[in-house]
Write a protein that holds these residues in place. Sequence first.
Motif, PDB file in Angstrom:
ATOM      1  N   THR A   4       1.174  -0.809   0.075  1.00 54.83           N
ATOM      2  CA  THR A   4       0.209  -0.190   0.181  1.00 54.83           C
ATOM      3  C   THR A   4       0.766   1.076   0.350  1.00 54.83           C
ATOM      4  OG1 THR A   4      -1.582  -1.694   1.419  1.00 54.83           O
ATOM      5  CG2 THR A   4      -1.982   1.492   1.267  1.00 54.83           C
ATOM      6  N   ALA A   5       0.548   2.334  -0.934  1.00 55.12           N
ATOM      7  CA  ALA A   5       1.322   3.746  -0.516  1.00 55.12           C
ATOM      8  C   ALA A   5       1.361   4.317   0.577  1.00 55.12           C
ATOM      9  CB  ALA A   5       0.970   4.349  -1.798  1.00 55.12           C
ATOM     10  N   ASP A   6       2.161   4.493   0.538  1.00 56.98           N
ATOM     11  CA  ASP A   6       2.262   5.744   2.080  1.00 56.98           C
ATOM     12  C   ASP A   6       1.821   6.565   2.219  1.00 56.98           C
ATOM     13  OD1 ASP A   6       4.751   3.512   3.316  1.00 56.98           O
ATOM     14  OD2 ASP A   6       6.531   4.495   2.157  1.00 56.98           O
ATOM     15  N   GLU A   7       1.759   7.909   1.252  1.00 50.09           N
ATOM     16  CA  GLU A   7       1.160   8.327   0.971  1.00 50.09           C
ATOM     17  C   GLU A   7      -0.005   7.739  -0.263  1.00 50.09           C
ATOM     18  OE1 GLU A   7       0.525  11.442   2.931  1.00 50.09           O
ATOM     19  OE2 GLU A   7       1.727  10.583   3.902  1.00 50.09           O
ATOM     20  N   LYS A   8      -1.035   9.016  -0.373  1.00 51.06           N
ATOM     21  CA  LYS A   8      -2.062   9.050  -1.221  1.00 51.06           C
ATOM     22  C   LYS A   8      -2.087   9.880  -2.934  1.00 51.06           C
ATOM     23  CE  LYS A   8      -5.983   7.302   0.253  1.00 51.06           C
ATOM     24  NZ  LYS A   8      -6.897   6.136  -0.296  1.00 51.06           N
ATOM     25  N   SER A   9      -2.351   8.683  -3.928  1.00 56.81           N
ATOM     26  CA  SER A   9      -1.417   9.595  -4.939  1.00 56.81           C
ATOM     27  C   SER A   9      -1.720  10.962  -5.688  1.00 56.81           C
ATOM     28  CB  SER A   9      -1.653   8.160  -6.384  1.00 56.81           C
ATOM     29  OG  SER A   9      -1.393   9.362  -7.268  1.00 56.81           O
ATOM     30  N   LEU A  10      -1.298  12.062  -5.326  1.00 58.27           N
ATOM     31  CA  LEU A  10      -1.681  13.645  -6.232  1.00 58.27           C
ATOM     32  C   LEU A  10      -2.124  12.837  -7.720  1.00 58.27           C
ATOM     33  CD1 LEU A  10       0.860  15.683  -4.988  1.00 58.27           C
ATOM     34  CD2 LEU A  10      -0.790  16.004  -3.889  1.00 58.27           C
ATOM     35  N   ASP A  11      -2.368  12.015  -8.191  1.00 56.77           N
ATOM     36  CA  ASP A  11      -2.697  12.009  -9.627  1.00 56.77           C
ATOM     37  C   ASP A  11      -2.328  10.827  -9.945  1.00 56.77           C
ATOM     38  OD1 ASP A  11       0.358  11.935 -10.301  1.00 56.77           O
ATOM     39  OD2 ASP A  11       0.176  13.199 -11.396  1.00 56.77           O
ATOM     40  N   GLY A  12      -4.343   9.730  -9.881  1.00 56.26           N
ATOM     41  CA  GLY A  12      -3.966   8.842 -10.829  1.00 56.26           C
ATOM     42  C   GLY A  12      -4.236   7.741  -9.504  1.00 56.26           C
ATOM     43  N   PRO A  13      -4.557   6.431  -9.932  1.00 52.15           N
ATOM     44  CA  PRO A  13      -4.386   5.397  -8.808  1.00 52.15           C
ATOM     45  C   PRO A  13      -3.427   5.551  -8.086  1.00 52.15           C
ATOM     46  CG  PRO A  13      -3.693   4.679 -10.733  1.00 52.15           C
ATOM     47  CD  PRO A  13      -3.779   6.109 -11.421  1.00 52.15           C
ATOM     48  N   SER A  14      -3.466   5.094  -6.821  1.00 54.20           N
ATOM     49  CA  SER A  14      -2.882   4.916  -5.639  1.00 54.20           C
ATOM     50  C   SER A  14      -2.102   3.858  -5.354  1.00 54.20           C
ATOM     51  CB  SER A  14      -3.498   5.538  -4.176  1.00 54.20           C
ATOM     52  OG  SER A  14      -3.699   6.767  -4.402  1.00 54.20           O
ATOM     53  N   GLY A  15      -2.983   2.370  -5.906  1.00 51.30           N
ATOM     54  CA  GLY A  15      -2.217   1.168  -6.081  1.00 51.30           C
ATOM     55  C   GLY A  15      -3.030   0.480  -4.972  1.00 51.30           C
ATOM     56  N   PRO A  16      -2.781  -0.777  -4.066  1.00 58.52           N
ATOM     57  CA  PRO A  16      -3.437  -1.335  -3.745  1.00 58.52           C
ATOM     58  C   PRO A  16      -4.245  -0.966  -2.600  1.00 58.52           C
ATOM     59  CG  PRO A  16      -1.492  -2.255  -3.314  1.00 58.52           C
ATOM     60  CD  PRO A  16      -1.552  -1.217  -4.543  1.00 58.52           C
ATOM     61  N   GLU A  17      -5.777  -1.193  -2.088  1.00 61.62           N
ATOM     62  CA  GLU A  17      -5.960  -0.992  -0.495  1.00 61.62           C
ATOM     63  C   GLU A  17      -4.641  -1.792   0.800  1.00 61.62           C
ATOM     64  OE1 GLU A  17      -7.916   1.468  -0.477  1.00 61.62           O
ATOM     65  OE2 GLU A  17      -7.741   1.557  -2.526  1.00 61.62           O
TER      66      GLU A  17
END
Length: 102
Positions: A4-17
């Motif tokens: 899971t990403a450490d921070e939400k993406s600013l643009d586009g998908p953030s990856g797996p939940e």
Amino acid sequence: MQLTADEKSLDGPSGPEKDFTDLHAWAEVYVPGAGWIGLDPTSGLFAGEGHIPLACTPHPTSAAPIDGLTDVCETTFSYSNEVTRFREDPRVTKPYTDPSGR
């Protein structure tokens, strides 16, 4: 392994939940000037830090189960993967200002 990403993406998908792993194969090709590049058709990604090689073969026909046959048989197969995170500092995902003013 996908984390899971450490921070939400600013643009586009953030990856797996949530963090997860799966077991599958990918191919590697040699590109002159770039070296070996892993191509993962299962994930639709280039192989990266989350791809952990467990076994390899120089020829696809020696990578079971590419070809072959068997009679009907009874078998039990299982495996398990587990992701355990240790302390990890968040990665910088936004532009930042150098405190020294440079």
